[in-house]
Motif scaffolding. Structure first.
Motif, PDB file in Angstrom:
ATOM      1  N   SER B  16       0.828  -1.208   0.000  1.00 41.39           N
ATOM      2  CA  SER B  16       0.000   0.000   0.000  1.00 41.39           C
ATOM      3  C   SER B  16       0.869   1.269   0.000  1.00 41.39           C
ATOM      4  O   SER B  16       0.555   2.245  -0.675  1.00 41.39           O
ATOM      5  CB  SER B  16      -0.914  -0.016   1.229  1.00 41.39           C
ATOM      6  OG  SER B  16      -1.595   1.203   1.372  1.00 41.39           O
ATOM      7  N   ALA B  18       3.746   1.681  -1.321  1.00 39.71           N
ATOM      8  CA  ALA B  18       4.274   1.909  -2.676  1.00 39.71           C
ATOM      9  C   ALA B  18       3.277   2.734  -3.480  1.00 39.71           C
ATOM     10  O   ALA B  18       3.659   3.644  -4.216  1.00 39.71           O
ATOM     11  CB  ALA B  18       4.558   0.580  -3.366  1.00 39.71           C
ATOM     12  N   LEU B  19       1.984   2.440  -3.302  1.00 44.25           N
ATOM     13  CA  LEU B  19       0.936   3.222  -3.981  1.00 44.25           C
ATOM     14  C   LEU B  19       0.897   4.654  -3.447  1.00 44.25           C
ATOM     15  O   LEU B  19       0.824   5.607  -4.222  1.00 44.25           O
ATOM     16  CB  LEU B  19      -0.423   2.528  -3.809  1.00 44.25           C
ATOM     17  CG  LEU B  19      -1.609   3.096  -4.593  1.00 44.25           C
ATOM     18  CD1 LEU B  19      -2.666   2.027  -4.838  1.00 44.25           C
ATOM     19  CD2 LEU B  19      -2.256   4.285  -3.904  1.00 44.25           C
ATOM     20  N   GLU B  22       3.804   6.700  -4.792  1.00 46.23           N
ATOM     21  CA  GLU B  22       3.618   7.034  -6.211  1.00 46.23           C
ATOM     22  C   GLU B  22       2.551   8.122  -6.371  1.00 46.23           C
ATOM     23  O   GLU B  22       2.696   9.023  -7.197  1.00 46.23           O
ATOM     24  CB  GLU B  22       3.239   5.780  -6.991  1.00 46.23           C
ATOM     25  CG  GLU B  22       3.499   5.874  -8.466  1.00 46.23           C
ATOM     26  CD  GLU B  22       4.959   6.158  -8.820  1.00 46.23           C
ATOM     27  OE1 GLU B  22       5.866   5.677  -8.106  1.00 46.23           O
ATOM     28  OE2 GLU B  22       5.196   6.885  -9.794  1.00 46.23           O
ATOM     29  N   ALA B  23       1.500   8.055  -5.547  1.00 46.69           N
ATOM     30  CA  ALA B  23       0.444   9.080  -5.605  1.00 46.69           C
ATOM     31  C   ALA B  23       1.016  10.455  -5.253  1.00 46.69           C
ATOM     32  O   ALA B  23       0.727  11.450  -5.926  1.00 46.69           O
ATOM     33  CB  ALA B  23      -0.697   8.701  -4.660  1.00 46.69           C
ATOM     34  N   LYS B  25       4.103  11.406  -5.592  1.00 47.14           N
ATOM     35  CA  LYS B  25       4.970  11.826  -6.706  1.00 47.14           C
ATOM     36  C   LYS B  25       4.133  12.411  -7.840  1.00 47.14           C
ATOM     37  O   LYS B  25       4.543  13.371  -8.492  1.00 47.14           O
ATOM     38  CB  LYS B  25       5.765  10.627  -7.244  1.00 47.14           C
ATOM     39  CG  LYS B  25       6.943  10.220  -6.375  1.00 47.14           C
ATOM     40  CD  LYS B  25       7.728   9.116  -7.084  1.00 47.14           C
ATOM     41  CE  LYS B  25       8.553   8.290  -6.134  1.00 47.14           C
ATOM     42  NZ  LYS B  25       9.748   8.980  -5.640  1.00 47.14           N
ATOM     43  N   LEU B  26       2.965  11.813  -8.106  1.00 42.26           N
ATOM     44  CA  LEU B  26       2.088  12.320  -9.167  1.00 42.26           C
ATOM     45  C   LEU B  26       1.647  13.752  -8.862  1.00 42.26           C
ATOM     46  O   LEU B  26       1.559  14.583  -9.762  1.00 42.26           O
ATOM     47  CB  LEU B  26       0.869  11.399  -9.332  1.00 42.26           C
ATOM     48  CG  LEU B  26       1.130  10.090 -10.082  1.00 42.26           C
ATOM     49  CD1 LEU B  26       0.105   9.024  -9.729  1.00 42.26           C
ATOM     50  CD2 LEU B  26       1.123  10.322 -11.596  1.00 42.26           C
ATOM     51  N   LEU B  37      -6.886  12.273  -7.804  1.00 41.91           N
ATOM     52  CA  LEU B  37      -6.343  10.919  -7.627  1.00 41.91           C
ATOM     53  C   LEU B  37      -7.205  10.113  -6.668  1.00 41.91           C
ATOM     54  O   LEU B  37      -7.411   8.912  -6.878  1.00 41.91           O
ATOM     55  CB  LEU B  37      -4.899  10.985  -7.123  1.00 41.91           C
ATOM     56  CG  LEU B  37      -3.873  11.183  -8.249  1.00 41.91           C
ATOM     57  CD1 LEU B  37      -2.522  11.562  -7.667  1.00 41.91           C
ATOM     58  CD2 LEU B  37      -3.752   9.909  -9.075  1.00 41.91           C
ATOM     59  N   ALA B  40     -10.124   8.962  -8.666  1.00 42.15           N
ATOM     60  CA  ALA B  40      -9.748   7.904  -9.617  1.00 42.15           C
ATOM     61  C   ALA B  40      -9.544   6.579  -8.890  1.00 42.15           C
ATOM     62  O   ALA B  40      -9.930   5.523  -9.404  1.00 42.15           O
ATOM     63  CB  ALA B  40      -8.477   8.304 -10.366  1.00 42.15           C
ATOM     64  N   CYS B  41      -8.957   6.623  -7.699  1.00 45.09           N
ATOM     65  CA  CYS B  41      -8.716   5.360  -6.972  1.00 45.09           C
ATOM     66  C   CYS B  41     -10.020   4.786  -6.426  1.00 45.09           C
ATOM     67  O   CYS B  41     -10.194   3.564  -6.386  1.00 45.09           O
ATOM     68  CB  CYS B  41      -7.695   5.564  -5.851  1.00 45.09           C
ATOM     69  SG  CYS B  41      -6.024   5.783  -6.507  1.00 45.09           S
ATOM     70  N   LEU B  45     -10.454   2.129  -9.239  1.00 43.77           N
ATOM     71  CA  LEU B  45      -9.880   0.917  -8.628  1.00 43.77           C
ATOM     72  C   LEU B  45     -10.803   0.320  -7.565  1.00 43.77           C
ATOM     73  O   LEU B  45     -10.531  -0.766  -7.063  1.00 43.77           O
ATOM     74  CB  LEU B  45      -8.510   1.227  -7.993  1.00 43.77           C
ATOM     75  CG  LEU B  45      -7.453   1.833  -8.931  1.00 43.77           C
ATOM     76  CD1 LEU B  45      -6.191   2.221  -8.146  1.00 43.77           C
ATOM     77  CD2 LEU B  45      -7.087   0.860 -10.054  1.00 43.77           C
ATOM     78  N   GLY B  46     -11.863   1.055  -7.193  1.00 45.08           N
ATOM     79  CA  GLY B  46     -12.804   0.546  -6.198  1.00 45.08           C
ATOM     80  C   GLY B  46     -12.271   0.572  -4.782  1.00 45.08           C
ATOM     81  O   GLY B  46     -12.796  -0.125  -3.903  1.00 45.08           O
ATOM     82  N   HIS B  47     -11.226   1.387  -4.530  1.00 42.50           N
ATOM     83  CA  HIS B  47     -10.703   1.472  -3.163  1.00 42.50           C
ATOM     84  C   HIS B  47     -11.685   2.244  -2.287  1.00 42.50           C
ATOM     85  O   HIS B  47     -12.336   3.172  -2.761  1.00 42.50           O
ATOM     86  CB  HIS B  47      -9.339   2.173  -3.162  1.00 42.50           C
ATOM     87  CG  HIS B  47      -8.258   1.380  -3.854  1.00 42.50           C
ATOM     88  ND1 HIS B  47      -6.961   1.815  -3.946  1.00 42.50           N
ATOM     89  CD2 HIS B  47      -8.305   0.173  -4.477  1.00 42.50           C
ATOM     90  CE1 HIS B  47      -6.241   0.901  -4.600  1.00 42.50           C
ATOM     91  NE2 HIS B  47      -7.033  -0.091  -4.936  1.00 42.50           N
ATOM     92  N   PRO B  48     -11.791   1.869  -0.997  1.00 44.80           N
ATOM     93  CA  PRO B  48     -12.780   2.547  -0.144  1.00 44.80           C
ATOM     94  C   PRO B  48     -12.418   3.998   0.149  1.00 44.80           C
ATOM     95  O   PRO B  48     -13.292   4.825   0.358  1.00 44.80           O
ATOM     96  CB  PRO B  48     -12.778   1.707   1.131  1.00 44.80           C
ATOM     97  CG  PRO B  48     -11.470   0.977   1.131  1.00 44.80           C
ATOM     98  CD  PRO B  48     -11.112   0.762  -0.308  1.00 44.80           C
TER      99      PRO B  48
END
Lengths: 107, 107
Positions: B16, B18-19, B22-23, B25-26, B37, B40-41, B45-48
């Motif tokens: 997690s 790592a995600l 990266e978020a 950094k974006l 973001l 979008a997630c 991606l269906g994240h809660p």
């Protein structure tokens, strides 16, 4: 290149791929099995599917192709895990009816 | 060290983080806003909750502490994003009633 590969390199996909790569590294290192990590991501993080079920859904060859695009663009942290390359080379691609990381796609 | 920091470096948390890195950094690169973001997630991606709502929930200082543990253990790919360090130093920590990445924690 698969026609979908570039569209899979969207911002959220870039963040998601970082998670998938780390998950594959955890399996490479023997820290956890794909099934255990999928369970932890579903129950612990609330994700609708774990990273290995997701790779099997997207298929491992397409996952690898997107990681290679990201590696070319953003460098070392997106280097595709050796284990993913080996599994693709061995035909463990995931996708409907094909053996993958999990049993999810095989039914 | 926060007493919870080591337990947050579990296998699923490593994936997690790592995600989350990266978020951040974006956002550093100006590719997307925290709100975009997170949306979008959640929707893609269906994240809660998205990565920035999650950092505000966990608080950014604890997020940073776990990333530093992971950086010490696994190297460059877990280097905490400069933007996260700056925000912690500026007191934008998230947590109940505190300003963070999103407006979620401020109510």
């Amino acid at each position: 290149m698969h026609p979908s590969a570039r569209s899979f390199a969207s911002p959220a996909a870039r963040a998601s791929k970082a998670l998938l790569i780390e998950a594959a590294k955890l399996v490479e290192e023997g820290v956890a099995t794909p099934e255990d990590l999928d369970t932890a991501c579903r129950l612990g993080l609330g994700h609708p599917m774990g990273p290995f079920a997701l790779m099997d859904f997207v298929t491992s060859p397409l996952t690898l192709e997107v990681q290679q695009l990201l590696h070319d663009a953003y460098g070392e942290r997106f280097r595709p895990p050796a284990l993913l390359k080996q599994r693709v080379a061995a035909g463990l691609t995931g996708g409907r009816g094909k053996a993958g990381w999990t049993s999810a796609g095989r039914t």
